[in-house]
Scaffold this active site. Structure first.
Site, PDB file in Angstrom:
ATOM      1  N   HIS A   1       4.816   2.203  -1.839  1.00 30.61           N
ATOM      2  CA  HIS A   1       4.030   3.260  -2.490  1.00 30.61           C
ATOM      3  C   HIS A   1       4.933   4.061  -3.403  1.00 30.61           C
ATOM      4  CE1 HIS A   1       1.298   6.640  -3.061  1.00 30.61           C
ATOM      5  NE2 HIS A   1       0.351   5.806  -2.703  1.00 30.61           N
TER       6      HIS A   1
ATOM      7  N   HIS B   1      -3.022  -0.761  -7.457  1.00 30.64           N
ATOM      8  CA  HIS B   1      -3.709   0.474  -7.041  1.00 30.64           C
ATOM      9  C   HIS B   1      -4.810   0.077  -6.054  1.00 30.64           C
ATOM     10  CE1 HIS B   1      -5.076   4.517  -7.238  1.00 30.64           C
ATOM     11  NE2 HIS B   1      -5.546   4.588  -8.472  1.00 30.64           N
TER      12      HIS B   1
ATOM     13  N   ASP C   1      -3.850   0.427   2.256  1.00 31.32           N
ATOM     14  CA  ASP C   1      -4.585  -0.820   2.046  1.00 31.32           C
ATOM     15  C   ASP C   1      -4.214  -1.914   3.041  1.00 31.32           C
ATOM     16  OD1 ASP C   1      -6.081   0.080  -0.119  1.00 31.32           O
ATOM     17  OD2 ASP C   1      -4.366  -0.155  -1.434  1.00 31.32           O
TER      18      ASP C   1
HETATM   19  N1  CMC Z   1       6.742  -6.215  -1.938  1.00 31.89           N
HETATM   20  C1  CMC Z   1       7.988  -6.539  -2.322  1.00 31.89           C
HETATM   21  N2  CMC Z   1       8.789  -5.734  -3.038  1.00 31.89           N
HETATM   22  C2  CMC Z   1       8.300  -4.533  -3.382  1.00 31.89           C
HETATM   23  C3  CMC Z   1       7.012  -4.113  -3.015  1.00 31.89           C
HETATM   24  C4  CMC Z   1       6.218  -5.004  -2.264  1.00 31.89           C
HETATM   25  N3  CMC Z   1       4.977  -4.670  -1.904  1.00 31.89           N
HETATM   26  N4  CMC Z   1       6.784  -2.873  -3.503  1.00 31.89           N
HETATM   27  C5  CMC Z   1       7.898  -2.515  -4.156  1.00 31.89           C
HETATM   28  N5  CMC Z   1       8.822  -3.506  -4.092  1.00 31.89           N
HETATM   29  C6  CMC Z   1      10.177  -3.477  -4.630  1.00 31.89           C
HETATM   30  C7  CMC Z   1      10.165  -3.743  -6.125  1.00 31.89           C
HETATM   31  O1  CMC Z   1      10.315  -5.112  -6.427  1.00 31.89           O
HETATM   32  C8  CMC Z   1      11.327  -2.907  -6.589  1.00 31.89           C
HETATM   33  O2  CMC Z   1      12.515  -3.616  -6.349  1.00 31.89           O
HETATM   34  P1  CMC Z   1      13.789  -3.441  -7.331  1.00 31.89           P
HETATM   35  O3  CMC Z   1      14.147  -1.982  -7.281  1.00 31.89           O
HETATM   36  O4  CMC Z   1      14.825  -4.337  -6.737  1.00 31.89           O
HETATM   37  O5  CMC Z   1      13.327  -3.865  -8.683  1.00 31.89           O
HETATM   38  C9  CMC Z   1      11.334  -1.702  -5.650  1.00 31.89           C
HETATM   39  O6  CMC Z   1      10.674  -2.159  -4.466  1.00 31.89           O
HETATM   40  C10 CMC Z   1      10.591  -0.505  -6.210  1.00 31.89           C
HETATM   41  O7  CMC Z   1       9.309  -0.951  -6.625  1.00 31.89           O
HETATM   42  P2  CMC Z   1       8.554  -0.373  -7.898  1.00 31.89           P
HETATM   43  O8  CMC Z   1       7.482  -1.335  -8.304  1.00 31.89           O
HETATM   44  O9  CMC Z   1       9.543   0.035  -8.925  1.00 31.89           O
HETATM   45  O10 CMC Z   1       7.965   0.948  -7.248  1.00 31.89           O
HETATM   46  P3  CMC Z   1       6.678   1.691  -7.700  1.00 31.89           P
HETATM   47  O11 CMC Z   1       6.738   3.034  -7.124  1.00 31.89           O
HETATM   48  O12 CMC Z   1       6.505   1.601  -9.167  1.00 31.89           O
HETATM   49  O13 CMC Z   1       5.523   0.778  -7.026  1.00 31.89           O
HETATM   50  C11 CMC Z   1       3.661   0.003  -5.888  1.00 31.89           C
HETATM   51  C12 CMC Z   1       4.633   1.171  -6.096  1.00 31.89           C
HETATM   52  C13 CMC Z   1       2.536   0.453  -4.953  1.00 31.89           C
HETATM   53  C14 CMC Z   1       3.048  -0.421  -7.220  1.00 31.89           C
HETATM   54  C15 CMC Z   1       4.419  -1.204  -5.247  1.00 31.89           C
HETATM   55  O14 CMC Z   1       4.999  -0.826  -4.023  1.00 31.89           O
HETATM   56  C16 CMC Z   1       3.512  -2.426  -5.046  1.00 31.89           C
HETATM   57  O15 CMC Z   1       3.320  -3.204  -6.008  1.00 31.89           O
HETATM   58  N6  CMC Z   1       2.944  -2.610  -3.819  1.00 31.89           N
HETATM   59  C17 CMC Z   1       1.992  -3.685  -3.589  1.00 31.89           C
HETATM   60  C18 CMC Z   1       0.609  -3.284  -4.090  1.00 31.89           C
HETATM   61  C19 CMC Z   1      -0.051  -2.245  -3.200  1.00 31.89           C
HETATM   62  O16 CMC Z   1      -0.070  -2.370  -1.980  1.00 31.89           O
HETATM   63  N7  CMC Z   1      -0.646  -1.230  -3.830  1.00 31.89           N
HETATM   64  C20 CMC Z   1      -1.396  -0.175  -3.137  1.00 31.89           C
HETATM   65  C21 CMC Z   1      -0.783   1.170  -3.277  1.00 31.89           C
HETATM   66  S1  CMC Z   1      -1.473   2.339  -2.089  1.00 31.89           S
HETATM   67  C22 CMC Z   1      -3.127   2.512  -2.545  1.00 31.89           C
HETATM   68  C23 CMC Z   1      -3.290   3.403  -3.700  1.00 31.89           C
HETATM   69  O17 CMC Z   1      -3.056   4.616  -3.538  1.00 31.89           O
HETATM   70  O18 CMC Z   1      -3.671   2.914  -4.776  1.00 31.89           O
END
Ligand code: CMC
Length: 433
Positions: free
Chosen positions: A307, A266, A365
């Site tokens: 995201h 986050h 970010d």
């Molecule tokens: N790098 C590599 N792979 C990724 C990333 C990433 N940054 N983000 C998602 N994935 C992959 C993940 O491994 C998964 O793959 P699979 O379906 O094969 O298992 C797929 O994409 C879906 O990811 P998820 O974690 O199930 O998706 P989510 O909606 O739960 O996660 C997230 C969203 C923001 C937690 C994630 O994209 C992430 O960890 N990003 C990096 C951290 C980040 O930049 N966070 C800031 C968010 S924006 C600011 C805010 O509003 O807080």
């Protein structure tokens, strides 16, 4: 016309259950599922990926179109034409203020910037090298011990004062975290300055010298505050709502929100992203990090990418990227290589099958850390900056919830533990190998 309904058939035998469909002003329809309780079934939705937890009129996101509206106004217009205080008024009250309303609101925020003198002693209890977010969680929660005259959540005047106090005091508390860490005296607020100018003054000013706020830095930081001010039911806002649904006071609720924001998935991502870009260093090392991000056996993710809601370019990231470029051009050439690495990383990732397939775009970010760094803000304060800005969003959601019919937030679970069994005394327990 009959209200639309969806029919749910259980085991193909019983009469179908008719569930009402509620239509929002914009966005996806919502199926109302409370009635499912009668059938003794729950909905299972880990991470609340498809669950609307509340009704809200504050912020709307269309993740497929990359659209973000505060009270109906596009973020692009607010970032260009508004300022953080005006945007705060809008989020809190639902409409943009006229000139008198703006003046009154900004006066009210200004008179609440100072914190109780005794609060200064709190800081001495923390280690100097404590992460500022840990201090924020403690000190903001402690506001409830100092401002008893704004704790009655059923009194609209108390709620308003608490909201104004929180918005006003966050920059003061945040700047005190920084001053404590570097061993400089705390700076009192200077209320003739703008909200953001005052924060820069408390952060970088000292009692021994005159500090002139740089208008370019002030404008850039104010824009960052606008971009981070709200984002509908994200993890920290939902935390604030759940805490608030128990009747907890607003200071305690915002402290809970700060704790939730801290995580790297986050708000903590801005700090983590800058650290990642520094670790990557030069564009030639990017492929190594891309490879790691795609490796299922490696927990590394590209920070500032992806995201939960945006499956398109995060509109905040677009604005942030332009802002970042302007700021670097205007006064910090030394960060340009870091920006070049970020641009190249974005380019390589956006051409990669893995990121294309999963709709992973830069989020807010990705470019905010480079901008904050260029403004001289220390990396450990990045998430604190996010918290200052998001306070208005949190308190607007808290206020919206408390002003209506409050329902205790209490999710159900899919229990997969042991079935009921009898207690066994310790000498009769067999040890499983
Ligand atoms: N790098 C590599 N792979 C990724 C990333 C990433 N940054 N983000 C998602 N994935 C992959 C993940 O491994 C998964 O793959 P699979 O379906 O094969 O298992 C797929 O994409 C879906 O990811 P998820 O974690 O199930 O998706 P989510 O909606 O739960 O996660 C997230 C969203 C923001 C937690 C994630 O994209 C992430 O960890 N990003 C990096 C951290 C980040 O930049 N966070 C800031 C968010 S924006 C600011 C805010 O509003 O807080």
């Amino acid at each position: 016309m009959n209200n639309p309904k969806v029919k749910l058939i259980f085991n193909g035998k019983e009469e179908p259950l008719e569930l009402p469909i509620i239509s929002p002003t914009i966005g996806n329809d919502v199926i109302q599922i409370e009635q499912l309780q009668e059938k003794k079934v729950y909905m299972y939705d880990p991470g609340f990926v498809n669950t609307a937890s509340c009704e809200s009129q504050i912020t709307y996101i269309n993740g497929k179109q990359g659209k973000l509206l505060y009270r109906g106004y596009p973020i692009e217009q607010l970032a260009e034409k508004s300022d953080f205080l005006e945007t705060s008024y809008l989020l809190l009250n639902g409409e943009l203020p006229d000139q008198d309303q703006y003046e009154q609101f900004s006066r009210s925020i200004r008179i609440h910037t100072i914190v109780h003198e005794q609060m200064r002693q709190f800081y001495n209890g923390f280690r100097r090298d404590a992460h500022p977010m840990s201090i924020m969680v403690g000190v903001v929660g402690a506001l409830s011990a100092f401002y008893h005259d704004s704790l009655d959540i059923n009194d609209p005047t108390h709620r308003k004062i608490a909201a104004h106090r929180l918005i006003a005091k966050m920059p003061t508390i945040a700047a005190m975290c920084y001053k404590y860490a570097i061993g400089q005296p705390f700076m009192y607020p200077e209320n003739s300055l703008s909200y953001t100018g005052n924060f820069l003054h408390m952060l970088f000013g000292t009692p021994s010298e005159d500090y002139q706020v740089n208008p370019i830095a002030e404008k850039a930081l104010d824009r960052i505050f606008i971009l981070h001010a709200d984002h509908e039911q994200n993890a920290s806002t939902s935390t604030v709502r759940i805490a608030g649904s128990t009747g907890a006071n607003p200071f305690a609720c915002i402290s809970a929100g700060i704790a939730a924001l801290w995580g790297p998935a986050h708000g903590g991502a801005n700090e983590a992203c800058l650290k990642m870009l520094r670790e990557i260093g030069t564009p030639d090392r990017i492929p190594k990090f891309i490879k790691r991000a795609k490796d299922k056996n490696d927990s590394f993710r590209l920070m500032g990418f992806g995201h939960r809601i945006y499956k398109e370019y995060d509109p905040r990231a677009k604005i942030m990227k332009e802002s970042c470029h302007d700021i670097l051009e205007q006064f910090n050439a030394s960060d340009i290589p870091l920006f070049q690495t970020a641009l190249e990383l974005e380019k390589i990732a956006r051409e990669d099958e893995y990121f294309i397939e999963k709709n992973l775009y830069p989020n807010v970010d990705f470019y905010s850390g480079i901008t904050l760094n260029a403004l001289g803000i220390p990396t450990q304060l990045f998430t604190v900056i996010f918290a200052i800005a998001r306070t208005v969003g949190w308190i607007s959601h808290w206020h919206e919830m408390i002003s209506g019919k409050v329902k205790l937030g209490r999710p159900r679970q899919l229990y997969t533990g042991k079935k009921e069994r009898d207690y066994v005394s310790s000498n009769n327990r067999s040890i499983k190998k």
